[in-house]
Design an enzyme around this catalytic site. Structure first.
Site: not given
Ligand code: URA
Length: 234
Positions: A102
Site C-alpha cells: 500500500d
Molecule cells: N497488508 C496490508 O494491509 N497492506 C499492505 O501493504 C500489505 C499487506
C-alpha cells in the site's frame, strides 16, 4: 511489447513464425489464448507457447527495495503520485514491482523483469510467508490474538493460520509481528480491523527468507544469484 516481438526476443521463433503461432491459437498470455499479432504483453505477463513458459531474452534484474510510505507500487499513477520505480534510478531494464504494498505501507518490495520469479513470489499456490511489523491501536487481548492466529473473515475471505507475536504492548497501542501466507488486498489492515484494532503503521520486514534488515528507506540492492536461485525453489 507486441507479442510477436516478445516471442522472437525469447529466441523461440522468428517474427513470422511467431505470427503463425499466435494466429493458430498456440499462444497463451496469463492462461488465456490470444490470437491477435498486435497483442501487447505487459510487465509481469506470463507467456506460454504450447503450454511451455517462455521469457523475453532481456537481461534479468532483481532488486530488493525498502519502499517508504508515500509511493505507489503500480507503474503509473493516475493521481500523479510517486511510484516505487522512481526510486530505482540506475537500472535501465524495465522492472516492475512484485505484488503490491500500500501507499501507506513501507518495507520490503522486490522489483524485477523476470515473470517467473514474480510468479513464484505471488502465486497463492506457493504460499510464501510474508512478515509485517505493525503498530496497532487497541489492546491485543488473548481473545483477539487467538482470532488473528486462527483466521478471521476479512470480507468474504477467511485468512489462514497466522503467526502473531506481540513485541510490545502499551496501554492502548501495541507493536506486533505477523506472518501471513496469502496476499489479499490490504490484508493485514483488514485482519486487525476484523478484531477491532486499527493499524497505524505497517512495514513489511520479510518475504520468505529475504529480509529487509537494516536497509534505509528508499534504498535498494540487487539480489544475489543465490537468493534468486532460492526464490526459484519456492
Ligand atoms: N497488508 C496490508 O494491509 N497492506 C499492505 O501493504 C500489505 C499487506
Amino acid at each position: 511489447m507486441r507479442i510477436n516481438k516478445y516471442i522472437a526476443h525469447s529466441g523461440v521463433a522468428s517474427r513470422r513464425k511467431a505470427d503463425e503461432l499466435v494466429a493458430s491459437g498456440n499462444v497463451k498470455v496469463n492462461g488465456v489464448v490470444i490470437r491477435e499479432a498486435g497483442f501487447q504483453v505487459s510487465e509481469g505477463d506470463r507467456v506460454e507457447i504450447n503450454g511451455k513458459h517462455i521469457e523475453s531474452s532481456e537481461k534479468k534484474v532483481y532488486i530488493l527495495l525498502n519502499k517508504p510510505v508515500g509511493y505507489v507500487t503500480t507503474m503509473n499513477d493516475d493521481k500523479g503520485r510517486y511510484t516505487a520505480a522512481d526510486l530505482v534510478t540506475d537500472i535501465t531494464e524495465r522492472i516492475f514491482p512484485v505484488g503490491r504494498l500500500d501507499y501507506n505501507t513501507s518495507g520490503l518490495l522486490i522489483m524485477t523483469n523476470d515473470g517467473e520469479v514474480a510468479y513464484r513470489i505471488t502465486h497463492p499456490k506457493h504460499q510464501v510467508t510474508k512478515t509485517y511489523r505493525a503498530e496497532v491501536s487497541g489492546y491485543l487481548s488473548n481473545t483477539r490474538l487467538a482470532k488473528l492466529r486462527n483466521g478471521v473473515d476479512i470480507g468474504g475471505f477467511v485468512t489462514s493460520k497466522a503467526k502473531v507475536e506481540v513485541i510490545k504492548q502499551l496501554k492502548n497501542t501495541a507493536i506486533v509481528e505477523i506472518e501471513i501466507h496469502e496476499g489479499k488486498n490490504r490484508q493485514v489492515r483488514k485482519m486487525f480491523k476484523a478484531v477491532g484494532c486499527t493499524v497505524v503503521r505497517l512495514q513489511r520486514i520479510s518475504i520468505g527468507e529475504l529480509r529487509l534488515g537494516r536497509m534505509l528507506e528508499g534504498h535498494y540492492r540487487k539480489l544475489t544469484p543465490k537468493e534468486v536461485e532460492m526464490i526459484k525453489t519456492w
